[in-house]
Motif scaffolding. Sequence first.
Motif, PDB file in Angstrom:
ATOM      1  N   LEU A 146      -9.933 -60.120  39.870  1.00 15.02           N
ATOM      2  CA  LEU A 146      -9.212 -61.357  39.598  1.00 15.02           C
ATOM      3  C   LEU A 146      -8.003 -61.470  40.520  1.00 15.02           C
ATOM      4  O   LEU A 146      -7.482 -60.456  41.012  1.00 15.02           O
ATOM      5  CB  LEU A 146      -8.739 -61.391  38.143  1.00 15.02           C
ATOM      6  CG  LEU A 146      -9.823 -61.398  37.070  1.00 15.02           C
ATOM      7  CD1 LEU A 146      -9.195 -61.394  35.689  1.00 15.02           C
ATOM      8  CD2 LEU A 146     -10.736 -62.605  37.228  1.00 15.02           C
ATOM      9  N   PRO A 147      -7.517 -62.682  40.774  1.00 13.90           N
ATOM     10  CA  PRO A 147      -6.272 -62.838  41.545  1.00 13.90           C
ATOM     11  C   PRO A 147      -5.122 -62.094  40.884  1.00 13.90           C
ATOM     12  O   PRO A 147      -5.108 -61.906  39.657  1.00 13.90           O
ATOM     13  CB  PRO A 147      -6.031 -64.352  41.517  1.00 13.90           C
ATOM     14  CG  PRO A 147      -7.378 -64.946  41.269  1.00 13.90           C
ATOM     15  CD  PRO A 147      -8.106 -63.964  40.406  1.00 13.90           C
ATOM     16  N   ILE A 148      -4.168 -61.649  41.682  1.00 14.04           N
ATOM     17  CA  ILE A 148      -3.030 -60.881  41.149  1.00 14.04           C
ATOM     18  C   ILE A 148      -2.324 -61.647  40.035  1.00 14.04           C
ATOM     19  O   ILE A 148      -1.890 -61.067  39.035  1.00 14.04           O
ATOM     20  CB  ILE A 148      -2.039 -60.526  42.279  1.00 14.04           C
ATOM     21  CG1 ILE A 148      -2.709 -59.582  43.275  1.00 14.04           C
ATOM     22  CG2 ILE A 148      -0.775 -59.889  41.717  1.00 14.04           C
ATOM     23  CD1 ILE A 148      -1.848 -59.230  44.466  1.00 14.04           C
ATOM     24  N   SER A 149      -2.236 -62.956  40.182  1.00 20.91           N
ATOM     25  CA  SER A 149      -1.547 -63.768  39.173  1.00 20.91           C
ATOM     26  C   SER A 149      -2.284 -63.792  37.842  1.00 20.91           C
ATOM     27  O   SER A 149      -1.718 -64.187  36.817  1.00 20.91           O
ATOM     28  CB  SER A 149      -1.375 -65.198  39.679  1.00 20.91           C
ATOM     29  OG  SER A 149      -2.650 -65.789  39.935  1.00 20.91           O
ATOM     30  N   GLU A 150      -3.542 -63.368  37.858  1.00 19.26           N
ATOM     31  CA  GLU A 150      -4.345 -63.384  36.637  1.00 19.26           C
ATOM     32  C   GLU A 150      -4.748 -61.982  36.209  1.00 19.26           C
ATOM     33  O   GLU A 150      -5.713 -61.806  35.466  1.00 19.26           O
ATOM     34  CB  GLU A 150      -5.606 -64.227  36.855  1.00 19.26           C
ATOM     35  CG  GLU A 150      -5.322 -65.680  37.199  1.00 19.26           C
ATOM     36  CD  GLU A 150      -6.592 -66.464  37.464  1.00 19.26           C
ATOM     37  OE1 GLU A 150      -7.676 -65.961  37.121  1.00 19.26           O
ATOM     38  OE2 GLU A 150      -6.488 -67.564  38.028  1.00 19.26           O
ATOM     39  N   GLU A 151      -4.023 -60.968  36.665  1.00 21.24           N
ATOM     40  CA  GLU A 151      -4.352 -59.597  36.289  1.00 21.24           C
ATOM     41  C   GLU A 151      -4.423 -59.470  34.772  1.00 21.24           C
ATOM     42  O   GLU A 151      -3.478 -59.835  34.072  1.00 21.24           O
ATOM     43  CB  GLU A 151      -3.297 -58.630  36.835  1.00 21.24           C
ATOM     44  CG  GLU A 151      -3.500 -58.267  38.294  1.00 21.24           C
ATOM     45  CD  GLU A 151      -4.763 -57.446  38.523  1.00 21.24           C
ATOM     46  OE1 GLU A 151      -5.028 -56.524  37.736  1.00 21.24           O
ATOM     47  OE2 GLU A 151      -5.485 -57.745  39.487  1.00 21.24           O
ATOM     48  N   PRO A 152      -5.546 -58.976  34.245  1.00 25.42           N
ATOM     49  CA  PRO A 152      -5.695 -58.945  32.791  1.00 25.42           C
ATOM     50  C   PRO A 152      -4.925 -57.798  32.142  1.00 25.42           C
ATOM     51  O   PRO A 152      -4.743 -56.732  32.730  1.00 25.42           O
ATOM     52  CB  PRO A 152      -7.200 -58.744  32.612  1.00 25.42           C
ATOM     53  CG  PRO A 152      -7.604 -57.957  33.823  1.00 25.42           C
ATOM     54  CD  PRO A 152      -6.733 -58.476  34.946  1.00 25.42           C
ATOM     55  N   ALA A 153      -4.480 -58.041  30.914  1.00 26.74           N
ATOM     56  CA  ALA A 153      -3.895 -56.970  30.121  1.00 26.74           C
ATOM     57  C   ALA A 153      -4.993 -56.162  29.436  1.00 26.74           C
ATOM     58  O   ALA A 153      -4.791 -55.002  29.093  1.00 26.74           O
ATOM     59  CB  ALA A 153      -2.942 -57.556  29.074  1.00 26.74           C
TER      60      ALA A 153
END
Length: 256
Positions: free
Chosen positions: A108-115
């Motif tokens: 995923l894009p860095i801005s959408e890194e999942p928790a």
Amino acid sequence: MSRGDSAPAAVPGRGDSDALAADWITVVAAHAGAGASTVALAISDAAAATDRRVHLVETAHPRRSGLIAAASAEMGTDAAGAWRRGSRDRVTIDRRVEDVEPGGWPVLPISEEPAVTVLDLGLPAPENLARLAADRTRTVVVCRPTVPGVRLTEHVLSQLAEQPVVVAIVGPARWPQAVKANCGPRLRELRSQGRVVRVPVDRRLQTAGLTGDRLPKAVEAAGRSLTALLMPAVPPQPRHRHRAASSQPGAAGEAR
């Protein structure tokens, strides 16, 4: 329940490593038709309801996907063109595009890194089950309350003896006596520890499969119970829209 686990699923490697991250949640079916995709989605929705970003990855063959319609919006493919991407509230869903297994996990894009990362592995091949045991992820084993179901579950549990495991039983609250009598020692131990959660069978899901709509309230409640066991350090707090579901008696809990 949706049946996205009707055939063995391979565990593709990520980059130069085929290891799974220890903080990932893996969902495996003990047998065909167990309902692993529904359980994986319920866990993902429950984690997302706590304002965490969630990445749900399904490794099933495209023709056997249980999540094919689970996204509320389709987003095309990832940069590599190997994964078809969709979104569902704060859940990003990736599923395979081609018959050939992808060479790595979707990124995923860095801005959408999942928790939270949830892997729907379906019915794993024996070599992938061994790899799963070695990587020691947090694992949910999904089965039906039948004699073959609990016997196959015991076999899977024996392969994951050193791993944090929760069992999701898809079916009625009360088990037939024959099922109870055929429970193995590992499954009985997990029941005594409160690590067996019932996931109710829903007629709408049986007919329509998983869609972009909210899951039935009782299935949502089971997802929250599973998430609380899988991520005890940060117990999930349901949003306001889930409170009615959590207050329903018997919506979810340990199978009896």
